[in-house]
Design a protein around this motif. Structure first.
Motif, PDB file in Angstrom:
ATOM      1  N   THR A  58       0.828  -1.212   0.000  1.00 16.34           N
ATOM      2  CA  THR A  58       0.000   0.000   0.000  1.00 16.34           C
ATOM      3  C   THR A  58       0.860   1.259   0.000  1.00 16.34           C
ATOM      4  O   THR A  58       0.510   2.254  -0.647  1.00 16.34           O
ATOM      5  CB  THR A  58      -0.959   0.018   1.198  1.00 16.34           C
ATOM      6  N   ARG A  59       1.971   1.211   0.688  1.00 15.49           N
ATOM      7  CA  ARG A  59       2.893   2.353   0.665  1.00 15.49           C
ATOM      8  C   ARG A  59       3.457   2.552  -0.742  1.00 15.49           C
ATOM      9  O   ARG A  59       3.552   3.678  -1.229  1.00 15.49           O
ATOM     10  CB  ARG A  59       4.028   2.126   1.674  1.00 15.49           C
ATOM     11  N   PHE A  60       3.804   1.450  -1.391  1.00 13.80           N
ATOM     12  CA  PHE A  60       4.278   1.531  -2.770  1.00 13.80           C
ATOM     13  C   PHE A  60       3.227   2.162  -3.674  1.00 13.80           C
ATOM     14  O   PHE A  60       3.535   3.022  -4.507  1.00 13.80           O
ATOM     15  CB  PHE A  60       4.659   0.146  -3.284  1.00 13.80           C
ATOM     16  N   LEU A  61       1.959   1.729  -3.551  1.00 13.55           N
ATOM     17  CA  LEU A  61       0.904   2.258  -4.408  1.00 13.55           C
ATOM     18  C   LEU A  61       0.744   3.763  -4.221  1.00 13.55           C
ATOM     19  O   LEU A  61       0.621   4.509  -5.204  1.00 13.55           O
ATOM     20  CB  LEU A  61      -0.418   1.552  -4.109  1.00 13.55           C
ATOM     21  N   LEU A  62       0.729   4.220  -2.978  1.00 12.43           N
ATOM     22  CA  LEU A  62       0.558   5.649  -2.739  1.00 12.43           C
ATOM     23  C   LEU A  62       1.703   6.458  -3.345  1.00 12.43           C
ATOM     24  O   LEU A  62       1.489   7.560  -3.865  1.00 12.43           O
ATOM     25  CB  LEU A  62       0.447   5.918  -1.239  1.00 12.43           C
ATOM     26  N   CYS A 120      -1.090  16.236 -12.763  1.00 11.94           N
ATOM     27  CA  CYS A 120      -1.739  15.514 -11.676  1.00 11.94           C
ATOM     28  C   CYS A 120      -1.779  14.033 -11.978  1.00 11.94           C
ATOM     29  O   CYS A 120      -2.060  13.616 -13.113  1.00 11.94           O
ATOM     30  CB  CYS A 120      -3.156  16.051 -11.465  1.00 11.94           C
ATOM     31  N   GLY A 121      -1.530  13.222 -10.959  1.00 13.60           N
ATOM     32  CA  GLY A 121      -1.614  11.785 -11.073  1.00 13.60           C
ATOM     33  C   GLY A 121      -2.942  11.249 -10.566  1.00 13.60           C
ATOM     34  O   GLY A 121      -3.992  11.868 -10.778  1.00 13.60           O
ATOM     35  N   HIS A 122      -2.893  10.130  -9.845  1.00 15.38           N
ATOM     36  CA  HIS A 122      -4.107   9.440  -9.422  1.00 15.38           C
ATOM     37  C   HIS A 122      -4.596   9.861  -8.035  1.00 15.38           C
ATOM     38  O   HIS A 122      -5.644   9.392  -7.598  1.00 15.38           O
ATOM     39  CB  HIS A 122      -3.861   7.923  -9.431  1.00 15.38           C
TER      40      HIS A 122
END
Length: 302
Positions: free
Chosen positions: A171-175, A270-272
């Motif tokens: 989850t840290r990677f995804l953020l 801007c990203g996600h």
């Protein structure tokens, strides 16, 4: 919940029990102003709106809800389909005595917003979907981008999903991966999200959200989804990032046959994770959109 609530100036907190589940609600703004309900995505919670809340609170009563299983809300074993989460939203509005509200949702929260607007159009004044496509993206635009959802495959299979969420740094990677500017995050801000989602019940909830979408929406309704023939009558604005690695601008288009009043805006640089990356863009677009007269027949760009 062992993780303390983070502090945001001007924000108060309360808990509301609906449908047998105790949900956390963060509030700000003028009590008598028009309400705006904010719905977060995975793996986050109400705090994702920390920069947006004070901007909207200048004009509205702002309500940032932790969906069941996330943040400081209860995390029961069941109830994580989009329809069930939407039922929670409507029950919260009932409990607060609100007949209608504006809704802004990010990613999964936007999906819940769409379901609520489709099933209960009398309860949603306007809908803003942030970093999420509408339910009717053209297949020829969606198909080449399905690979962008690769991360869900690691979280939708019990009990693998809860292990990945709880025991790895995924989850840290995804953020970090989802933002356009990789320097956006500092460690403490990431911890506010990743520490919460590692709790066993919340790791299971994250798994269940992904599994419910795949098995109840994709597998059970393979030709366009549960709402393929539904018609959206609520005025809707789609906000996308030009560098979104999950929902690129191309899949925001279409949907005109199913929506009476829908348009899209692409935010540059801007990203996600627009609530963290471009909070002023969300607030400015919201204020203008909520105040604008309804224009029937306006649809997203094709």
């Amino acid at each position: 919940m062992s993780v303390p609530l983070p502090d945001v100036p001007g924000v108060t907190h309360r808990f509301i029990t609906v449908r047998g589940v105790r949900l956390h609600l963060a509030e700000a703004g003028h009590q008598d102003a028009e309400p705006v309900l904010l719905l977060h995505s995975f793996p986050q919670h109400w705090y994702t709106w920390r920069y947006v809340i004070p901007l909207l609170a200048l004009h509205y009563r702002v309500l940032a809800l932790d969906l069941r299983g996330f943040g400081w809300s209860d995390a029961p074993r069941h109830g994580y389909s989009g329809v069930s989460l939407s039922d929670d939203v409507v029950a919260v509005l009932d409990e607060l005595g609100l007949q209608r509200t504006h809704v802004i949702g990010h990613d999964w929260g936007a999906w819940v917003g769409f379901i609520t607007a489709l099933r209960h159009p009398d309860r949603v004044s306007h809908l803003i979907s942030v970093n999420m496509t509408h339910p009717w993206p053209p297949f020829m635009r969606l198909a080449p981008n399905l690979w962008r959802m690769w991360h869900t495959a690691l979280m939708e299979w019990p009990p693998l999903g809860r292990f990945v969420i709880r025991r790895t740094g995924f989850t840290r990677f995804l953020l970090r991966h989802w933002v356009a500017d990789k320097q956006l995050w500092d460690r403490d801000e990431l911890d506010v999200f990743t520490d919460v989602v590692r709790e066993p019940a919340r790791a299971r909830a994250g798994e269940q959200v992904h599994a419910a979408y795949v098995w109840r929406e994709i597998i059970a309704h393979p030709f366009g989804g549960r709402f393929r023939t539904a018609r959206l009558t609520v005025p809707t604005l789609l906000l996308g990032g030009d560098q979104d690695v999950v929902i690129p601008p191309s899949v925001l288009r279409g949907g005109g046959r199913n929506a009476e009043n829908m348009r899209s805006v692409v935010v540059p640089g801007c990203g996600h994770l627009m609530p963290e990356e471009r909070p002023a863009a969300i607030a400015n677009e919201a204020v203008a959109f909520f105040a604008a007269p309804v224009t029937p027949g306006l649809t997203a760009a094709s």
